[in-house]
Write an enzyme that holds these catalytic residues in place. Structure first.
Site, PDB file in Angstrom:
ATOM      1  N   GLU A 177       0.749  -1.168   0.075  1.00  0.00           N
ATOM      2  CA  GLU A 177       0.191  -0.029  -0.352  1.00  0.00           C
ATOM      3  C   GLU A 177       0.669   1.322  -0.022  1.00  0.00           C
ATOM      4  O   GLU A 177       1.299   1.917   0.806  1.00  0.00           O
ATOM      5  CB  GLU A 177      -0.672  -0.080   1.498  1.00  0.00           C
ATOM      6  CG  GLU A 177      -1.944   1.129   1.752  1.00  0.00           C
ATOM      7  CD  GLU A 177      -2.947   1.109   2.659  1.00  0.00           C
ATOM      8  OE1 GLU A 177      -2.184   0.683   3.449  1.00  0.00           O
ATOM      9  OE2 GLU A 177      -3.675   2.305   2.304  1.00  0.00           O
ATOM     10  N   LYS A 219      -2.122  -1.901  -3.523  1.00  0.00           N
ATOM     11  CA  LYS A 219      -3.776  -1.292  -2.474  1.00  0.00           C
ATOM     12  C   LYS A 219      -2.843   0.114  -2.765  1.00  0.00           C
ATOM     13  O   LYS A 219      -2.543   0.860  -1.847  1.00  0.00           O
ATOM     14  CB  LYS A 219      -3.793  -1.452  -0.981  1.00  0.00           C
ATOM     15  CG  LYS A 219      -4.069  -0.842  -0.794  1.00  0.00           C
ATOM     16  CD  LYS A 219      -4.853  -1.209   0.966  1.00  0.00           C
ATOM     17  CE  LYS A 219      -5.788  -0.577   1.567  1.00  0.00           C
ATOM     18  NZ  LYS A 219      -6.612  -1.186   2.775  1.00  0.00           N
TER      19      LYS A 219
HETATM   20  C1  5MM Z   1      -5.057   4.581   4.204  1.00  0.00           C
HETATM   21  O1  5MM Z   1      -5.887   3.620   5.494  1.00  0.00           O
HETATM   22  C2  5MM Z   1      -5.792   2.384   5.018  1.00  0.00           C
HETATM   23  C3  5MM Z   1      -7.177   2.487   3.958  1.00  0.00           C
HETATM   24  O2  5MM Z   1      -8.467   2.966   5.015  1.00  0.00           O
HETATM   25  P1  5MM Z   1      -9.058   4.228   4.099  1.00  0.00           P
HETATM   26  O3  5MM Z   1      -9.721   3.431   2.659  1.00  0.00           O
HETATM   27  O4  5MM Z   1     -10.156   4.901   5.386  1.00  0.00           O
HETATM   28  O5  5MM Z   1      -8.548   5.188   3.175  1.00  0.00           O
HETATM   29  C4  5MM Z   1      -6.292   1.699   5.789  1.00  0.00           C
HETATM   30  O6  5MM Z   1      -6.320   0.268   5.861  1.00  0.00           O
HETATM   31  C5  5MM Z   1      -5.097   1.922   6.669  1.00  0.00           C
HETATM   32  O7  5MM Z   1      -3.778   1.396   6.654  1.00  0.00           O
HETATM   33  C6  5MM Z   1      -5.181   1.364   8.622  1.00  0.00           C
HETATM   34  O8  5MM Z   1      -6.363   2.123   9.176  1.00  0.00           O
HETATM   35  C7  5MM Z   1      -4.746   1.781   9.508  1.00  0.00           C
HETATM   36  O9  5MM Z   1      -4.094   3.373   9.637  1.00  0.00           O
HETATM   37  P2  5MM Z   1      -3.164   3.752  10.910  1.00  0.00           P
HETATM   38  O10 5MM Z   1      -2.847   5.089  10.217  1.00  0.00           O
HETATM   39  O11 5MM Z   1      -3.832   3.357  11.649  1.00  0.00           O
HETATM   40  O12 5MM Z   1      -1.593   2.513  10.319  1.00  0.00           O
END
Ligand code: 5MM
Length: 339
Positions: A177, A219
Site C-alpha cells: 500500500e 493497494k
Molecule cells: C489509508 O488507510 C487504509 C485504507 O483506509 P481508507 O480507505 O480509510 O483510506 C487503512 O487500511 C489504514 O492503513 C488503516 O486504517 C490503518 O491506519 P493506521 O494509520 O492506523 O496505521
C-alpha cells in the site's frame, strides 16, 4: 514456498464482485475515529466495535477479506469465539496489518518512513499459524511544495519490497500500500505525477527483492486533487487518471488492485470505482476492487455511537455500503442506489 496456498488466497480475495474491508486501524487511529463520534476510547469499546463488524449478517456475501490489527486478531466475541474464526466461518479471508506505523524520515523534513521490518519474519510465521493468509503494509507519501523526494519514495518502496518478500516466504500474500496522501492543495496532475513515480519505484524494488508479482496485491490511492484544492475533479476524470496511471506502472502479471479510499466520502469512492469499471470493462489486465476502511465503516460507526441498541442498524449500513461497492465492481452502481 506455499505456492498453492497463495494462489488460493489471491483467487478468494478477488472472487466475484467482492472486495476487502480494512478494519486495521491502529489504536491511535481507531481512538481518533471514536473521539470524533463521541465513543469511549477503550480496549473494550474497540473490541465491541470490531465484534459488530465481524458478526455482520452475511458479511461473506459482500466482503472477501478483512484486514485486522494486532490487537483485534487476538480478540473474541462476547461468547468467546475468536474474531478470526468468525471471519473464516463467514467465508471471509483473515488478513493482518504488519507495519508498525510511521516516523519522521531523518534528513527529509515533512516526510515519513514506515517501521516494522525488525522481527517481521517471526511475526508473519505466528500470524500464519493463527490463520492469517494475507498481510498489509502501508507507506505514506506526502505532497508538498518540494516533496515527495526521491529519497523518501525509495526508502519506503524498498521497505515495502522487503516486507513483500518476507510475506511470500511465509505463504502470506502481501498487500503493498503506497499511499499518496490527499492532504494538501495540489491539483490532480501533481497527484498523478507523485503516484506514477511511486509505483514505478515500487515495482523496481519488488523486482530487485525477487518478489513474485503473481502473489501480490497493490493497494493504491486513486488519482485525485488534494483535499484543499479549489476545484473538484469529475468522477470520469478521476477514473481515467487513475487507470492511466496504473496502466503505465503496474505489470499485467499482478492479479489485482484494491483501492484505499483515503478520506474520500463513501459515495465518491464508490462512484470512482464504478466509473473505472464502466469505462474499462474487459480492457484491463488486472482485477480492480476495493479495500476501503472509512468509505465502508464511517457511516456504520456514526450509527453505532458505542450503543448496543444501535448494533443491528450499524451492521445493516456496513453491509449496504459494501454491497454498493460490489455494484461498483460490476459497473452497475448509480447514485440513486444510495437512497
Ligand atoms: C489509508 O488507510 C487504509 C485504507 O483506509 P481508507 O480507505 O480509510 O483510506 C487503512 O487500511 C489504514 O492503513 C488503516 O486504517 C490503518 O491506519 P493506521 O494509520 O492506523 O496505521
Amino acid at each position: 514456498m506455499k505456492a498453492k496456498e497463495m494462489t488460493h488466497t489471491v483467487k478468494a480475495l478477488f472472487a466475484g464482485d467482492k472486495g476487502l474491508l480494512a478494519m486495521d486501524e491502529s489504536i491511535p487511529t481507531c481512538n481518533k475515529r471514536f473521539e470524533e463520534a463521541g465513543i469511549p476510547q477503550t480496549i473494550e469499546y474497540r473490541r465491541k466495535y470490531r465484534q459488530l463488524i465481524v458478526t455482520t449478517p452475511n458479511l461473506g456475501k459482500v466482503i472477501s477479506g478483512a484486514i485486522l490489527f494486532d490487537e483485534t486478531i487476538h480478540q473474541s466475541t462476547d461468547d468467546g469465539v475468536p474474531f478470526i474464526d468468525m471471519l473464516k466461518k463467514a467465508g471471509v479471508v483473515p488478513g493482518i496489518k504488519v507495519d508498525e506505523g510511521t516516523m519522521d524520515l531523518a534528513g527529509f523534513p515533512g516526510e515519513k518512513i514506515t517501521m516494522g521490518l525488525d522481527g517481521l519474519k517471526e511475526r508473519l510465521s505466528k500470524y500464519f499459524d493463527m490463520g492469517a493468509r494475507f498481510a498489509k503494509w502501508r507507506a505514506v507519501i506526502t505532497i508538498g511544495s518540494v516533496i515527495p523526494s526521491r529519497g523518501c519514495i525509495e526508502a519506503n518502496m524498498h521497505a515495502l519490497a522487503r516486507y513483500a518478500a518476507l510475506c511470500q516466504e511465509a505463504g502470506i500474500v502481501p498487500i503493498v500500500e503506497p499511499e499518496v496522501l490527499m492532504d494538501g492543495a495540489h491539483d490532480l496532475k501533481r497527484c498523478f505525477d507523485a503516484t506514477i513515480k511511486t509505483q514505478h519505484i515500487l515495482f523496481d524494488q519488488l523486482f530487485a527483492q525477487n518478489v513474485n508479482l503473481k502473489w501480490l496485491i497493490l493497494k493504491p490511492n486513486m488519482v485525485l486533487p488534494g483535499l484543499s484544492y479549489a476545484k473538484p475533479a469529475s468522477i470520469d476524470k478521476v477514473a481515467e487518471a487513475t487507470v492511466n496511471c496504473l496502466l503505465q506502472s503496474v505489470p499485467p502479471v499482478v492479479p489485482g488492485v484494491a483501492f484505499l479510499s483515503g478520506g474520500q466520502s463513501a459515495e465518491d469512492a464508490t462512484a470512482h470505482l464504478n466509473a473505472m469499471h464502466v469505462k474499462y470493462k474487459g480492457k484491463l489486465p488486472w482485477a480492480l476492487t476495493f479495500s476501503f476502511a472509512r468509505a465502508i465503516q464511517q457511516p456504520a460507526l456514526e450509527i453505532w455511537k458505542g450503543k448496543d441498541e444501535n448494533v443491528a442498524e450499524a451492521q445493516k449500513m456496513l453491509y449496504f455500503r459494501a454491497s454498493l461497492d460490489n455494484a461498483a465492481r460490476r459497473g452497475e452502481y448509480t447514485p440513486e442506489m444510495e437512497k
